[in-house]
Design a protein around this motif. Sequence first.
Motif, PDB file in Angstrom:
ATOM      1  N   PHE A  92       0.988  -1.193   0.009  1.00  0.00           N
ATOM      2  CA  PHE A  92      -0.127  -0.142  -0.029  1.00  0.00           C
ATOM      3  C   PHE A  92       0.952   1.271  -0.036  1.00  0.00           C
ATOM      4  O   PHE A  92       1.968   1.198   0.400  1.00  0.00           O
ATOM      5  CB  PHE A  92      -0.975  -0.030   1.290  1.00  0.00           C
ATOM      6  CG  PHE A  92      -0.199  -0.107   2.621  1.00  0.00           C
ATOM      7  CD1 PHE A  92      -0.057   1.056   3.232  1.00  0.00           C
ATOM      8  CD2 PHE A  92       0.061  -1.410   3.086  1.00  0.00           C
ATOM      9  CE1 PHE A  92       0.599   1.098   4.355  1.00  0.00           C
ATOM     10  CE2 PHE A  92       0.804  -1.229   4.388  1.00  0.00           C
ATOM     11  CZ  PHE A  92       0.820  -0.129   5.047  1.00  0.00           C
ATOM     12  N   ASP A  93       0.381   2.434  -0.678  1.00  0.00           N
ATOM     13  CA  ASP A  93       1.210   3.473  -0.693  1.00  0.00           C
ATOM     14  C   ASP A  93       0.864   4.572   0.401  1.00  0.00           C
ATOM     15  O   ASP A  93       1.665   5.150   0.858  1.00  0.00           O
ATOM     16  CB  ASP A  93       0.640   4.251  -2.110  1.00  0.00           C
ATOM     17  CG  ASP A  93       0.913   3.596  -3.295  1.00  0.00           C
ATOM     18  OD1 ASP A  93       1.898   2.650  -3.265  1.00  0.00           O
ATOM     19  OD2 ASP A  93      -0.089   3.426  -4.048  1.00  0.00           O
ATOM     20  N   ARG A  94      -0.274   4.565   1.109  1.00  0.00           N
ATOM     21  CA  ARG A  94      -0.608   5.578   2.072  1.00  0.00           C
ATOM     22  C   ARG A  94      -1.707   4.975   2.932  1.00  0.00           C
ATOM     23  O   ARG A  94      -2.475   3.848   2.930  1.00  0.00           O
ATOM     24  CB  ARG A  94      -1.037   6.867   1.492  1.00  0.00           C
ATOM     25  CG  ARG A  94      -2.350   6.593   0.326  1.00  0.00           C
ATOM     26  CD  ARG A  94      -2.888   8.155  -0.013  1.00  0.00           C
ATOM     27  NE  ARG A  94      -1.865   8.548  -0.895  1.00  0.00           N
ATOM     28  CZ  ARG A  94      -1.187   9.708  -0.498  1.00  0.00           C
ATOM     29  NH1 ARG A  94      -1.178  10.188   0.510  1.00  0.00           N
ATOM     30  NH2 ARG A  94      -0.225  10.379  -1.402  1.00  0.00           N
ATOM     31  N   VAL A  95      -2.124   5.631   4.239  1.00  0.00           N
ATOM     32  CA  VAL A  95      -2.775   5.001   5.238  1.00  0.00           C
ATOM     33  C   VAL A  95      -3.886   6.252   5.155  1.00  0.00           C
ATOM     34  O   VAL A  95      -3.780   7.462   5.246  1.00  0.00           O
ATOM     35  CB  VAL A  95      -2.226   4.784   6.257  1.00  0.00           C
ATOM     36  CG1 VAL A  95      -3.112   4.673   7.409  1.00  0.00           C
ATOM     37  CG2 VAL A  95      -1.480   3.626   6.219  1.00  0.00           C
ATOM     38  N   VAL A  96      -5.080   5.957   5.297  1.00  0.00           N
ATOM     39  CA  VAL A  96      -6.417   6.773   5.854  1.00  0.00           C
ATOM     40  C   VAL A  96      -6.816   6.218   7.190  1.00  0.00           C
ATOM     41  O   VAL A  96      -7.379   5.112   6.948  1.00  0.00           O
ATOM     42  CB  VAL A  96      -7.137   6.995   4.683  1.00  0.00           C
ATOM     43  CG1 VAL A  96      -8.517   7.887   5.127  1.00  0.00           C
ATOM     44  CG2 VAL A  96      -6.638   7.831   3.523  1.00  0.00           C
ATOM     45  N   ILE A  97      -7.120   7.367   8.137  1.00  0.00           N
ATOM     46  CA  ILE A  97      -7.551   6.732   9.438  1.00  0.00           C
ATOM     47  C   ILE A  97      -8.959   7.632   9.476  1.00  0.00           C
ATOM     48  O   ILE A  97      -9.117   8.771   9.243  1.00  0.00           O
ATOM     49  CB  ILE A  97      -6.650   7.078  10.592  1.00  0.00           C
ATOM     50  CG1 ILE A  97      -5.449   6.301  10.250  1.00  0.00           C
ATOM     51  CG2 ILE A  97      -7.362   6.757  11.832  1.00  0.00           C
ATOM     52  CD1 ILE A  97      -4.258   6.716  11.362  1.00  0.00           C
ATOM     53  N   GLU A  98     -10.165   6.657   9.520  1.00  0.00           N
ATOM     54  CA  GLU A  98     -11.394   7.447   9.763  1.00  0.00           C
ATOM     55  C   GLU A  98     -11.554   7.185  11.252  1.00  0.00           C
ATOM     56  O   GLU A  98     -11.640   6.086  11.790  1.00  0.00           O
ATOM     57  CB  GLU A  98     -12.465   6.519   8.905  1.00  0.00           C
ATOM     58  CG  GLU A  98     -13.848   7.180   9.136  1.00  0.00           C
ATOM     59  CD  GLU A  98     -14.996   6.218   8.646  1.00  0.00           C
ATOM     60  OE1 GLU A  98     -15.947   6.916   8.438  1.00  0.00           O
ATOM     61  OE2 GLU A  98     -14.787   5.335   8.313  1.00  0.00           O
ATOM     62  N   THR A  99     -11.582   8.346  11.981  1.00  0.00           N
ATOM     63  CA  THR A  99     -11.986   8.535  13.272  1.00  0.00           C
ATOM     64  C   THR A  99     -13.489   8.397  13.583  1.00  0.00           C
ATOM     65  O   THR A  99     -14.403   8.561  12.496  1.00  0.00           O
ATOM     66  CB  THR A  99     -11.670   9.704  13.852  1.00  0.00           C
ATOM     67  OG1 THR A  99     -12.314  10.739  13.577  1.00  0.00           O
ATOM     68  CG2 THR A  99     -10.035  10.063  13.673  1.00  0.00           C
ATOM     69  N   THR A 100     -13.965   8.024  14.616  1.00  0.00           N
ATOM     70  CA  THR A 100     -15.378   8.005  14.848  1.00  0.00           C
ATOM     71  C   THR A 100     -16.211   9.265  14.853  1.00  0.00           C
ATOM     72  O   THR A 100     -15.290  10.359  15.168  1.00  0.00           O
ATOM     73  CB  THR A 100     -15.919   7.282  16.183  1.00  0.00           C
ATOM     74  OG1 THR A 100     -15.802   8.313  17.050  1.00  0.00           O
ATOM     75  CG2 THR A 100     -14.928   6.279  16.666  1.00  0.00           C
ATOM     76  N   GLY A 101     -17.193   9.479  14.723  1.00  0.00           N
ATOM     77  CA  GLY A 101     -17.913  10.678  14.644  1.00  0.00           C
ATOM     78  C   GLY A 101     -17.774  11.574  15.902  1.00  0.00           C
ATOM     79  O   GLY A 101     -17.943  12.816  15.768  1.00  0.00           O
ATOM     80  N   VAL A 102     -17.574  10.907  16.871  1.00  0.00           N
ATOM     81  CA  VAL A 102     -17.532  11.481  18.068  1.00  0.00           C
ATOM     82  C   VAL A 102     -16.133  11.733  18.753  1.00  0.00           C
ATOM     83  O   VAL A 102     -15.975  12.347  19.856  1.00  0.00           O
ATOM     84  CB  VAL A 102     -18.259  10.991  19.024  1.00  0.00           C
ATOM     85  CG1 VAL A 102     -19.779  11.343  18.896  1.00  0.00           C
ATOM     86  CG2 VAL A 102     -18.113   9.661  19.711  1.00  0.00           C
ATOM     87  N   ALA A 103     -15.398  11.264  17.938  1.00  0.00           N
ATOM     88  CA  ALA A 103     -13.872  11.362  18.369  1.00  0.00           C
ATOM     89  C   ALA A 103     -13.117  12.819  18.229  1.00  0.00           C
ATOM     90  O   ALA A 103     -13.225  13.540  17.230  1.00  0.00           O
ATOM     91  CB  ALA A 103     -12.876  10.333  17.477  1.00  0.00           C
TER      92      ALA A 103
END
Length: 357
Positions: A92-103
């Motif tokens: 993989f080339d990159r990372v995307v971190i999706e946080t929770t809506g309340v984080a």
Amino acid sequence: MALIPATILTGFLGSGKTTLLKRVLAEAHGQKIAVIENEFGEENIDSDILVSDTTEQIIQMSNGCICCTIREDLRSTLQDLAEKKRKGELDFDRVVIETTGVADPGPVAQTFFMDDEVAESYLLDSILTLVDAKHAGSQLDERQEARRQVGFADQIFISKSDLVGKDEVDALMHRLKHMNPRAPLRTVHFGEVALSEVFDLRGFNLNSKLDIDPDFLKEAEHDHHDHDHDHDHDHDHDHGEGCNHPSHQHAGGHHHHHDDDVKSFVFRSERAFDPAKLEDFLGAIVNIYGPRMLRYKGVLNMTGTERKVIFQGVHQLMGSDLGPTWGPDEQRSSKMVFIGIDLPKDILLQGLAQCLV
């Protein structure tokens, strides 16, 4: 091995994070992206793209992207991914971190600086915040997490703007600019946004674009003694802030009652800083107010060096770096922006002024 760029995607529940992610994942952009979902039992992105009942934590998708759901902590997931990449088990080339809506994105961002193993493998590129135009007003009024997400952003995308009138969008943009003048704002429809506006923004790169977003400095054009123009009372500084809407001058007090606790202010001076005094002062301020300081950033004119000094921080973590040399005809000046929760603006401005030579 080159550092792996990482992007943090944040935004309140229903702001369109999943829509944006799906688009980024499904598009044929030739990039292999690992998506980490930092989820606490919310509806997760995998449900309609992936088989959700898999026991395997990391799922490879047909276009080469990878999805994984964090069931333990972020640190170990990032280390695990980097190790698999080093061993050639995952590509993989990159990372995307999706946080929770309340984080609060702060601790997620800090992981990239606090943990040596993570810092050796990854480069935090930027924090993207999605804001839902239809519900943003009440969310920002009622939820500090929503205000913090705006304060941390390097780029703000406003979604669902087609569901509200232009005046409402304008008022929201105006309010967001007050909370975070350094993040470019734009409206997006159904996650349709160019990847160039999502990746490689270098929001955390100290040596990147030194002239912190030119628009945010317009508000302080008079000079840095802007003690009198407090962001709570919109008097004479509507001319800047990157808004060219004449409607703002007569916005009928749309934003007068929003006394948001997340606010920003700018310090600027053409006198040079004394490095020792500044370091002592900023150290003391970060010690006391660090948890309330979301983002702060600046390009500084320091005695003792012919180069620009670039500094920035998140909460208690602060770093600085030497930038390029001041040009022969360039006006040497310092520009700093602070974004935080109920920060004592006067103490900060006066303290900084006392650090000047």
